[in-house]
Design an enzyme around this catalytic site. Structure first.
Site, mmCIF file in Angstrom:
data_model
loop_
_atom_site.group_PDB
_atom_site.id
_atom_site.type_symbol
_atom_site.label_atom_id
_atom_site.label_comp_id
_atom_site.label_asym_id
_atom_site.label_seq_id
_atom_site.Cartn_x
_atom_site.Cartn_y
_atom_site.Cartn_z
ATOM 1 N N ASP A 135 43.138 2.816 -12.524
ATOM 2 C CA ASP A 135 43.667 2.366 -13.673
ATOM 3 C C ASP A 135 43.502 3.698 -14.627
ATOM 4 O O ASP A 135 42.700 4.516 -14.218
ATOM 5 C CB ASP A 135 42.724 1.347 -14.398
ATOM 6 C CG ASP A 135 43.111 0.865 -15.736
ATOM 7 O OD1 ASP A 135 44.296 0.668 -15.869
ATOM 8 O OD2 ASP A 135 42.356 0.570 -16.377
ATOM 9 N N ASP A 138 38.942 -1.545 -15.557
ATOM 10 C CA ASP A 138 37.931 -2.060 -16.466
ATOM 11 C C ASP A 138 38.363 -3.419 -17.024
ATOM 12 O O ASP A 138 37.494 -3.877 -17.536
ATOM 13 C CB ASP A 138 37.730 -1.165 -17.299
ATOM 14 C CG ASP A 138 38.862 -0.798 -18.069
ATOM 15 O OD1 ASP A 138 40.059 -1.147 -17.510
ATOM 16 O OD2 ASP A 138 39.004 0.177 -19.111
ATOM 17 N N ASP A 184 42.706 -6.229 -14.090
ATOM 18 C CA ASP A 184 42.349 -5.401 -12.887
ATOM 19 C C ASP A 184 41.457 -6.352 -11.882
ATOM 20 O O ASP A 184 41.384 -5.847 -10.703
ATOM 21 C CB ASP A 184 41.736 -4.164 -13.305
ATOM 22 C CG ASP A 184 42.362 -3.209 -13.997
ATOM 23 O OD1 ASP A 184 43.278 -3.091 -14.160
ATOM 24 O OD2 ASP A 184 41.673 -2.863 -15.167
#
Length: 1050
Positions: A366, A728, A732
């Site tokens: 990410d 986070d 996700d």
């Protein structure tokens, strides 16, 4: 019960109200609510049914090695029961073997069940994100705290600052000029999102584009509004994520090591079956005989006792072949690995993931909060110089909200010129943000961009030298305060006291700016403005130069400003223009709400006219900066053959700029074919998608939704990649669950992400993943070392029993002794091999393939050779004791035992038919005399000394063999044993445990052994030590062979 939700974002508010037959001023009636609830159910996330405990327990036994052990335990139990009366073993002693095996399996199952029940906590964490109540309009009355679970589609809900959104809703009307929502946990956007009421086209658009929708679990950070509930429960975006997490948890596959061990278990089963069959076939004459009459077999004789004896040998073979201690040693090694990783800030939640890390081939990361700090900061700002054709650019260091983190490069403007003073004033006063410290991180209250501007003001300082020194002293004093949570922004406070704020003109999407009216120390009012650069340049008539003088804004000047702005934007910076206005007309004497012109401030339509004829001051470039250590970590990944893919919810240009900065893409590299939005990638055909994913080098996916992330991870796994996914946010979680190893952020990560992950980064640092991968590789190499060590030991045991059966000798070791060796004496050295130091170039090699053999043909040959020596040595010393008076100068008959011929030993079963066969009693180490009522007992009761010698040789050889396992190729001369002191300690422990069963009478009886004399110990060491010389020779040939192959390929 459910009905497919309609695309509320592309419908007008009237159409949405009509769909539910609701009125904005009255809400739904109680009758309508009941009808809607029958149709859509309660507004809550479904509880997924967990696996029943019994099924969980049974699943732990669905493993090849475990099944073999279960059969071995069952057979040993039956044999112990059948021979209980006639055998010397009595009571508990007879059942030691099945009891120990079952105990191991039960402990294994307990650990497995505990791990599985922890796995589904992510779904519980999702439920905590849900709002508990809301302000709802029903039957024309406001219900201030209606429980969120009672909401139904069509309900009219009012939201205010700080409210958590209770369901997915369409915004019907804004009650303030602007509305912003923090939805980064759901979409990955770094900034709070501005919302409106206009319909969005087309119908098929990504989550981030639905600017007239608010989503369950997100938070209002600014403004208030009235909304229509359109999706509840499992139909909300957060509900869809729960479904995806659940589906991903069903798709979880075995770790590469588990697959290897299962494969090994299957081969072991076949090998054991074959060896047992051969042993039975070799010895069939001992329990099955017949006479030949006219060429046909007749008078068939079957000895049940002899048959069960050879069955017992087959069981001993099974016990010898299975490394019973392997599950325990693997668990211990992984646990030690997790401790090492925890010291490096990687907290492992699931033990097997330690090993999976070692063969990771792709890291899907990410962007926001992982590669970047998730803290906005000013990177540079510019103003005009002495004339309209020149500009001054200032670079700012620091990547967090900590005012002491970095400063302005070459900043010599403590006595700030007039232009920089106005800039600092606008940044400090036209601002509603604050900064606090939670003990670990500096965090922002309000908008992140505004917090970054306040940090910039602190770095600029104030023009008053006396005040500047005072602020500096108070900052030093703040370091010694007990309460460090409140951060004193001395420079900002100086500006806000100096310029008293009177009114605020809120930001809106039309004019793209916000402003404040302030009272200057001179007593005059001034308008301070910040907003989109293009919008402010368009509305400015003058521009301020460095000395404070004003010059009219001409075409060339506006072009210079706009070109500087686009240059900064291309670097991924978010640009804000700053301007002011002194001639405020009717607002020049504005003082409070009682002023006649105040009514104009209540109408946002009049803001554009107030913010006209501005004086342009400068431009500030902000960004969510990359972490300092990320580019080094990306280089390490490239060197280690690991590909990095960035998957983010942020926009395309920002994502690409960050990827260039962290060196995922080299300077000037064309990113066509390497950068896609989630929508663009999903629009490609499956073959194009696979082709794109399989190309070497980095990739970036922007505007990615949870389903996109999941799909990319699934494709990579289907292509045979071992995927680590970092994240986070809530968005996700499904991909974290699906990846081979999910890695969540410990500081900024949501609980949902942490619970769905296999590993948590305590410092949110991408480079920690790279050190964890190196640790994972080292652990796998060490596990390979001890798995090979244990297997080579087991091969030796099997050959020993096979030789015994093939030569027709009495058993030289009983199953309980083999179990003791496999579990106790092999365990400590195998565990200590887990402490082997890592190879120097461990991160310069490509990742091992998940289908790489645990044991290749050369290693197999080596261990068969070593195993053969183990078998020959253990059986050889047994034969020596019975048949030889001395060996290499060592006297073997000092105990007074009777020597016999090898032929007699091989046909011991016919002892009762021998005439004049007699044996003398003999003494054992502690002076105890072994006597025989029947001479044939010499081969059963009398073999106790020979059996002890065989067992001691086996233990000693395995201790020396553990030194061979220090390295697969390196000689003990180049990698001496003291490189791993734990191994030397473990060898001492194992020898100590072996001596314990020899010299403690109770244990000696249980294991069927006797104490040995010093002379006999010399013999044991003499027979055992050649195992080192044999393996050193084989290693030398292995090195030469590899060297020749390298020369040929070169």
């Amino acid at each position: 019960m459910e009905k497919r939700p309609f695309p509320a974002w592309s419908w007008s508010v009237e159409q949405c109200l009509k769909e539910y037959n609701a009125k904005l001023d009255k809400g739904l009636s109680s009758y309508q609510v009941e009808k809607q609830r029958e149709k859509y159910g309660w507004n809550e996330l479904a509880k997924e049914k967990g696996k029943p405990l019994l099924r969980l327990v049974l699943e732990q036994f669905d493993d090849m090695l475990v099944k073999i052990l279960l059969v071995a335990a069952f057979v040993s139990f039956i044999l112990a029961y059948m021979h209980g009366s006639e055998s010397e073993e009595s009571g508990f002693e007879a059942y030691v073997e099945p009891f120990v095996i079952v105990l191991i399996l039960v402990l294994n199952a307990i650990v497995g069940v505990w791990q599985e029940t922890n796995a589904e906590k992510a779904l519980e964490a999702l439920k905590e994100m849900q709002c508990e109540s809301g302000k709802v309009l029903r039957d024309g009355y406001i219900v201030p705290d209606l429980p969120a679970r009672e909401l139904v589609p069509g309900d009219i809900v009012e939201l205010q600052v700080g409210d958590k959104v209770p369901a997915d809703m369409r915004i019907a009307a804004l009650k303030t000029s602007t509305l912003r929502l923090e939805q980064s946990a759901l979409t990955g956007e770094a900034m709070p999102v501005l919302k409106g009421t206009s319909p969005i086209f087309p119908e098929e658009c990504e989550l981030q584009a639905k600017e007239n929708m608010v989503f369950a679990g997100t938070t209002v950070v600014n403004g208030s509004c009235v909304c229509i509930v359109v999706c509840t429960g499992m139909n909300t975006e957060i509900g869809k994520i729960q479904k995806q997490i659940h589906e991903a948890s069903l798709e979880e596959s075995d770790t590469p090591l588990k697959k290897k061990l299962d494969e090994f278990g299957s081969r072991l089963t076949t090998a054991i079956g074959l060896v047992c069959l051969i042993v039975w076939l070799i010895n069939y004459k001992n329990f099955l005989s017949w006479d030949m009459v006219d060429g046909w077999p007749a008078n068939l004789r079957f000895s049940f006792e002899k048959c069960t004896y050879y069955f017992k040998i087959a069981v001993a073979l099974a016990v010898a072949a299975i490394p019973e201690g392997l599950p325990a040693v693997i668990t211990t090694s992984l646990a030690l690995g997790t401790r090492k990783m925890a010291q490096k800030n990687a907290i492992v939640r699931k033990l097997p993931s330690v090993e999976t890390l070692g063969c990771t081939t792709v890291i899907c990361s990410d962007k926001t909060g992982t590669l970047t700090t998730n803290q906005m900061s000013v990177a540079e700002f510019f103003t005009l110089g002495g004339k309209t054709t020149t500009s001054r650019i200032f670079h700012v260091e620091g990547t967090t909200y900590d005012p002491k983190d970095g400063g302005i490069v070459d900043w010599t403007c403590y006595n700030m010129d007039a232009n920089l003073q106005v800039m600092a004033e606008i940044c400090a006063v036209c601002n509603d943000a604050g900064i606090f410290c939670d003990g670990i991180l500096f965090r922002a209250t309000g908008l992140p961009t505004e917090a970054a501007l306040k940090v910039l003001v602190e770095k600029m300082g104030v023009p008053d030298a006396k005040m500047r020194n005072k602020i500096h002293d108070s900052q030093l004093a703040a370091n010694y305060l007990i309460d460090r949570s409140t951060i004193k922004l001395g420079c900002c406070e100086w500006w806000t006291k100096r310029s008293k704020r009177l009114a605020t003109l809120e930001l809106d999407t039309v004019r793209k700016s916000m402003s404040v009216i302030v009272r200057e120390p001179t007593g005059h009012n001034r308008l301070l403005v910040k907003g989109a650069v293009e919008s402010l340049v368009e509305r400015s008539t003058h521009v301020q130069l460095a000395d404070g003088s004003l010059v009219p804004m001409d075409e060339s000047c506006s072009q210079l400003l706009l070109s500087r702005n686009s240059e900064m934007s291309s670097k991924g910076l978010r640009c804000l223009g700053l301007a002011y206005k002194d001639d405020l007309g009717e607002f020049s004497d504005y003082y409070s709400e009682n002023h006649p012109a105040h009514k104009k401030l209540l109408d946002p339509a009049s803001y554009s006219s107030i913010e006209s004829d501005l004086v342009f001051v400068g431009v500030v470039g902000l960004r969510d900066p990359p972490r300092d250590e990320v580019d080094k970590a990306i280089e390490d990944c490239k060197a280690a053959g690991i590909r990095v893919m960035v998957i983010t919810g942020d926009n395309k240009s920002t994502a690409e700029a960050i990827c260039h900065e962290i060196k995922l893409f080299s300077d000037g590299e064309d990113v066509r074919g390497k950068s896609f939005t989630g929508k663009e990638f999903m629009a490609l055909s499956p073959s194009q998608q696979i082709e794109m994913l399989s190309k070497p080098g980095g990739k970036v996916f922007s505007r990615a939704e949870p389903r996109h992330k999941q799909e990319i991870v699934r494709m990579l796994k289907e292509m045979g990649e071992i995927v680590a996914m970092t994240g986070d946010g809530v968005n996700d979680a499904p991909a974290l669950k699906l990846a081979d190893i999910g890695i969540a952020m410990g500081i900024t990560g949501t609980e949902v992400a942490k619970e769905a992950s296999d590993m948590v980064l305590a410092d949110d640092n991408f480079s920690t993943i790279v050190s964890a991968v190196a640790e994972g590789r080292s652990i796998y190499n060490n596990m390979k070392a001890f798995i090979r060590y244990m297997i080579s030991s087991n091969v030796g045991e099997v050959i020993s029993i096979f030789l015994t059966a093939a030569l027709g000798l009495p058993e030289c070791m009983i199953p309980v002794q083999l179990l003791w060796v496999n579990l106790v004496t092999d365990g400590p050295p195998a565990t200590a091999l887990g402490f082997n130091p890592p190879d120097v170039g461990i991160m310069w090699k490509p990742p091992r393939k998940s289908d790489d053999a645990l044991i290749d043909s050369w290693v197999l040959f080596r261990y068969l050779t070593i195993g053969s020596y183990v078998g020959v040595a253990t059986v050889g010393i047994f034969i020596l004791w019975y048949t030889q008076a001395s060996f290499m100068g060592i006297n073997l008959v000092s105990d007074g035992h009777t020597l016999i011929e090898l032929s007699q030993l091989r046909n011991w079963g016919e002892c009762s038919t021998w005439s004049n066969f007699s044996v003398a009693p003999y003494t054992v180490g502690d002076g105890h005399l072994i006597t025989f009522s029947n001479p044939c007992d010499y081969f059963t009761i009398g073999k106790v000394k020979a059996m002890t010698l065989s067992l001691s040789v086996l233990v000693a050889i395995e201790m020396f063999n553990s030194l061979n396992a220090l390295s697969e190729d390196s000689s003990l001369l180049t990698l001496p044993p003291w490189r791993n002191t734990w191994l030397l300690v473990a060898m001492s422990v194992s020898f100590g445990l072996h001596c314990l069963i020899l010299y403690v009478p109770f244990l000696a009886n249980m294991f069927g052994v006797v104490p040995l004399s010093l002379n006999e110990w010399f013999l044991v060491i003499l027979v055992s030590i050649p195992v080192i010389l044999i393996d050193e020779t084989l290693k030398f040939f292995g090195r030469s062979r590899r060297h020749r192959v390298k020369e040929k390929t070169a």
